[in-house]
Structures are given as structure tokens and as C-alpha cells.
Design a protein around this motif. Structure first.
Motif, PDB file in Angstrom:
ATOM      1  N   PRO A 141       2.622  12.585  -7.870  1.00  0.00           N
ATOM      2  CA  PRO A 141       3.588  12.948  -8.759  1.00  0.00           C
ATOM      3  C   PRO A 141       4.847  13.704  -7.857  1.00  0.00           C
ATOM      4  O   PRO A 141       4.768  14.569  -7.379  1.00  0.00           O
ATOM      5  N   TRP A 142       6.274  12.525  -8.038  1.00  0.00           N
ATOM      6  CA  TRP A 142       7.306  13.411  -7.502  1.00  0.00           C
ATOM      7  C   TRP A 142       8.165  14.525  -8.151  1.00  0.00           C
ATOM      8  O   TRP A 142       7.816  14.159  -9.259  1.00  0.00           O
ATOM      9  N   PRO A 143       8.480  15.539  -8.112  1.00  0.00           N
ATOM     10  CA  PRO A 143       9.573  16.156  -8.490  1.00  0.00           C
ATOM     11  C   PRO A 143      10.970  15.662  -9.047  1.00  0.00           C
ATOM     12  O   PRO A 143      11.404  15.750  -9.789  1.00  0.00           O
ATOM     13  N   ILE A 144      11.014  14.312  -7.638  1.00  0.00           N
ATOM     14  CA  ILE A 144      12.643  13.324  -8.372  1.00  0.00           C
ATOM     15  C   ILE A 144      11.892  12.410  -8.850  1.00  0.00           C
ATOM     16  O   ILE A 144      11.351  11.598  -8.976  1.00  0.00           O
ATOM     17  N   ILE A 188       0.774  -1.128  -0.063  1.00  0.00           N
ATOM     18  CA  ILE A 188      -0.065   0.468  -0.066  1.00  0.00           C
ATOM     19  C   ILE A 188       0.791   1.185  -0.204  1.00  0.00           C
ATOM     20  O   ILE A 188       0.552   2.346  -0.607  1.00  0.00           O
ATOM     21  N   VAL A 189       2.293   1.746   1.186  1.00  0.00           N
ATOM     22  CA  VAL A 189       2.854   2.694   0.807  1.00  0.00           C
ATOM     23  C   VAL A 189       3.498   2.976  -0.575  1.00  0.00           C
ATOM     24  O   VAL A 189       3.165   3.368  -1.070  1.00  0.00           O
ATOM     25  N   ALA A 190       4.021   1.635  -1.304  1.00  0.00           N
ATOM     26  CA  ALA A 190       4.433   1.676  -2.576  1.00  0.00           C
ATOM     27  C   ALA A 190       3.032   1.853  -3.281  1.00  0.00           C
ATOM     28  O   ALA A 190       3.892   2.913  -4.219  1.00  0.00           O
ATOM     29  N   ILE A 191       2.414   1.585  -3.432  1.00  0.00           N
ATOM     30  CA  ILE A 191       1.477   1.925  -4.335  1.00  0.00           C
ATOM     31  C   ILE A 191       1.059   3.568  -4.166  1.00  0.00           C
ATOM     32  O   ILE A 191       1.400   4.488  -5.144  1.00  0.00           O
ATOM     33  N   ALA A 192       1.153   4.265  -2.864  1.00  0.00           N
ATOM     34  CA  ALA A 192       1.141   4.902  -2.589  1.00  0.00           C
ATOM     35  C   ALA A 192       2.283   6.320  -3.052  1.00  0.00           C
ATOM     36  O   ALA A 192       1.524   7.445  -3.589  1.00  0.00           O
TER      37      ALA A 192
END
Length: 131
Positions: free
Chosen positions: A25-28, A16-20
Motif C-alpha cells: 500500500p503506497w501513499p501515492i 515479480i517486481v510489478a506484483i510486489a
């Protein structure tokens, strides 16, 4: 022969944490790749099973994934230096740590109390110190 599996609830939380992390959308850009990598690892770990066999010749520990052996370790009585038995979580989960001349083997996910009784008898038969 005794069998154990990987704790599914812990893997579910990691998934669940990995899917979140993968959905946001992260800037990295490498953070999304890391999340996908974690999802793949969690999926692979969920297929792991463990087997432990105690015979007069020694203890055989196998890690199995998709019906094929990933790792097999045979510990003879001569290699064992000490076996420690403990209890965890309100005395419901047993743990045994087999100290060897090479590296220790920790048995935690095996839920059968018969395993620990058989392991104690094995230690007594082969004069291996244990608590």
C-alpha cells in the motif's frame, strides 16, 4: 525460416517486481496503477515470437503475437548498407546488426548458428559489406 522468443526469465523478474509494487500500500495511488499497467505489458510481451526468413529477394522479419502478425519488415538487398556480426556472453550468443538506409535491424535472440552462416552467404551473394 528462423524463430525466436522473448526472454522469459527477464519478464519473470519484471512481473515479480510489478506484483510486489502492486501489493504494497503506497501513499501515492498512481503507483499501484502503474504496477498493474506494467503487469499487463509484461503479460502481453511474453506472447511475442519473432520470425526471420532469408530469400534471394531479401530478408523478412516478423513479430507475431497470438498467431497474428504485429509487425512485418521486408529488407531488400538494395536497402542494406552493411551487416555487422558480433558475439556476446562467452561467445555463445551471436548477434547481427543489419544496417539499412532507413533504420537498423538487430538480430539477437535467434540461437541458430545456421542463421548467421546463411546471412553471411546472403551478404556475399549480394555484395553487401560485412565483417
Amino acid at each position: 525460416m528462423y524463430a525466436a522468443t522473448t526472454p522469459k526469465f527477464t519478464l519473470f523478474i519484471w512481473l515479480i517486481v510489478a506484483i510486489a509494487i502492486a501489493v504494497i500500500p503506497w501513499p501515492i495511488p498512481w503507483l499501484n496503477l502503474l504496477a498493474v499497467f506494467v503487469m499487463v505489458i509484461v503479460a502481453l510481451i511474453s506472447f511475442l515470437h519473432y520470425q526471420l526468413t532469408i530469400t534471394d529477394k531479401g530478408i523478412t522479419y516478423r513479430v507475431i503475437a497470438l498467431n497474428s502478425t504485429v509487425k512485418k519488415r521486408i529488407i531488400t538487398p538494395q536497402e542494406m548498407t552493411h551487416v555487422t556480426f558480433t558475439r556476446r556472453q562467452d561467445d555463445t550468443i551471436f548477434q547481427a546488426v543489419i544496417m539499412t538506409t532507413a533504420k537498423p535491424l538487430s538480430l539477437l535472440r535467434f540461437d541458430s548458428p545456421d542463421l548467421y552462416q546463411e546471412l553471411r552467404e546472403f551478404c556475399q551473394k549480394h555484395h553487401i559489406p560485412h565483417n
